[in-house]
Design a protein around this motif. Sequence first.
Motif, short mmCIF file in Angstrom:
data_model
loop_
_atom_site.label_atom_id
_atom_site.label_comp_id
_atom_site.label_asym_id
_atom_site.label_seq_id
_atom_site.Cartn_x
_atom_site.Cartn_y
_atom_site.Cartn_z
N LYS A 110 58.62 15.56 87.48
CA LYS A 110 56.97 15.29 87.23
C LYS A 110 56.18 15.64 87.97
O LYS A 110 54.97 15.76 87.72
N SER A 262 62.08 12.64 73.45
CA SER A 262 61.00 11.69 73.65
C SER A 262 60.02 13.01 73.66
O SER A 262 60.30 14.10 74.03
N PRO A 263 58.62 12.67 73.21
CA PRO A 263 57.59 13.39 73.79
C PRO A 263 57.54 13.91 74.99
O PRO A 263 57.23 14.92 75.72
N HIS A 264 57.85 13.04 76.08
CA HIS A 264 57.71 13.05 77.41
C HIS A 264 58.91 14.20 77.84
O HIS A 264 58.58 15.24 78.60
N SER A 267 57.74 17.43 76.87
CA SER A 267 56.65 18.08 77.28
C SER A 267 57.01 18.26 78.86
O SER A 267 56.75 19.79 79.13
N THR A 273 51.24 19.30 76.75
CA THR A 273 50.97 17.79 77.05
C THR A 273 51.73 16.84 76.23
O THR A 273 52.23 17.24 75.12
N ILE A 274 51.77 15.47 76.99
CA ILE A 274 52.58 14.47 76.03
C ILE A 274 51.99 14.47 74.60
O ILE A 274 52.55 14.17 73.59
N ALA A 277 53.14 17.19 72.56
CA ALA A 277 54.52 17.05 72.20
C ALA A 277 54.77 16.15 71.04
O ALA A 277 55.73 16.36 70.13
N LYS A 278 54.07 15.16 71.23
CA LYS A 278 54.07 13.80 70.02
C LYS A 278 53.73 14.67 69.01
O LYS A 278 54.46 14.49 67.87
#
Length: 418
Positions: A110, A262-264, A267, A273-274, A277-278
């Motif tokens: 992160k 997941s989007p995270h 990403s 970006t999240i 990605a979503k």
Amino acid sequence: LYKDQAKSLKDMPKVSKLAEDIEWPVIPVLASMEYEGIRLDTGYLEVMGEQLADQISDIEQQIYGHADQEFNISSPAQLADILFNKLKLDTKTIKKGKTGYSTAATELDKLRGSHPIIDLITQYREYTKLKNTYVDTLPQVVDEHSRVHTTYALTIAQTGRLSSNDPNLQNIPVRTELGKQIRTAFVASPGKVLVSADYSQFELRLAAYLADDKELIDMFNGGADVHTMTAAQVYGRDPDEVTKQMRRDAKVINFGVLYGMSPHGLSVATGMTIAAAKTFIDKYFELRKPILDYMNDLKDRAREDGYVETLFGRRRPTPDIHSSNFVVRSAAERAAINMPIQGTEADLMKMAMIMVQKKLEDTDCKMLLQVHDSLIIECPDDKAEKIEKMLKETMEGVYILPVKLDVDVSKGRNWGEL
């Protein structure tokens, strides 16, 4: 025990057939692979160990330079102190435990790009781990003929995959330069070559079939580049307008989706970006609706039946899917989605191994390793082409499915060349 288990098996005809056709016949195949072993160039690893020690020492000095002091990089407490107290790196998204902020790899990910020390720590960890796990230890476990003998376990991985241990030869990194260098130490005997046969995009092909995604099946059967086509659809471009980065993003989601990405997660893997990605994942599932429906159906089945199963009836119980704890429940859902695909892949690979072994009988060629989707055979130079052809035909024809299976073959003097 025998009577009890025989009765239990009788009550589950599919599981009984799985045992008789796949699980038991593969045992002698594994025994012969374990007995054979694979030759190791220990001198090469010694030199590599010395070079790695120098590189690790260089990385240490760079880390100390950024920290402005020496400390134990392998100590989570000392590292956290340097990162979060001394260098004041942002802790907003970092998990905190009883002993302070976490320095686990997922947490440091992160912080990528926020300070040069982060990449150096990641590199330091990778180098020291590979040095300790493989470069220093492999030469200590060879027999008098310089061969390494791994042990294959049939009952460790929940999906039915084989697991290699003592030493684990399945975990050598595939995509890194260091991993390749370590694999280069595994060599063919004099006068022989190693031949590798690898199922291409195995999981995705099986997902297309199990989800009955006709469009995806047609793409595979037509020989299209699935990642490029996916990128073209998601980004609304023509295939020839797809950039390398777009293809890479599509590849990450094509494989990640089967693990509940997941989007995270997307990403972190792609640098999007999240929010982007979503949007990407939502658009992907609009296009691949059969796969989304299939995944939801698996979760429902896991809840109702208490298990999920592969095409051939291998089962995985899913009691945690009813857990009130979100983290536990989510993990059980991901496992329920992944197991039928990865488990069917494992079943097919074992069937292929049984068939290949039969064809190698009465030849001077030996199956040495199985690593996830690939098999490695050692054979005399002059038989390599014949073995490549046999492996491709046998593995692609192991079981006729609506989606075409594709096997890539290659040969080389060492594993690194394959």
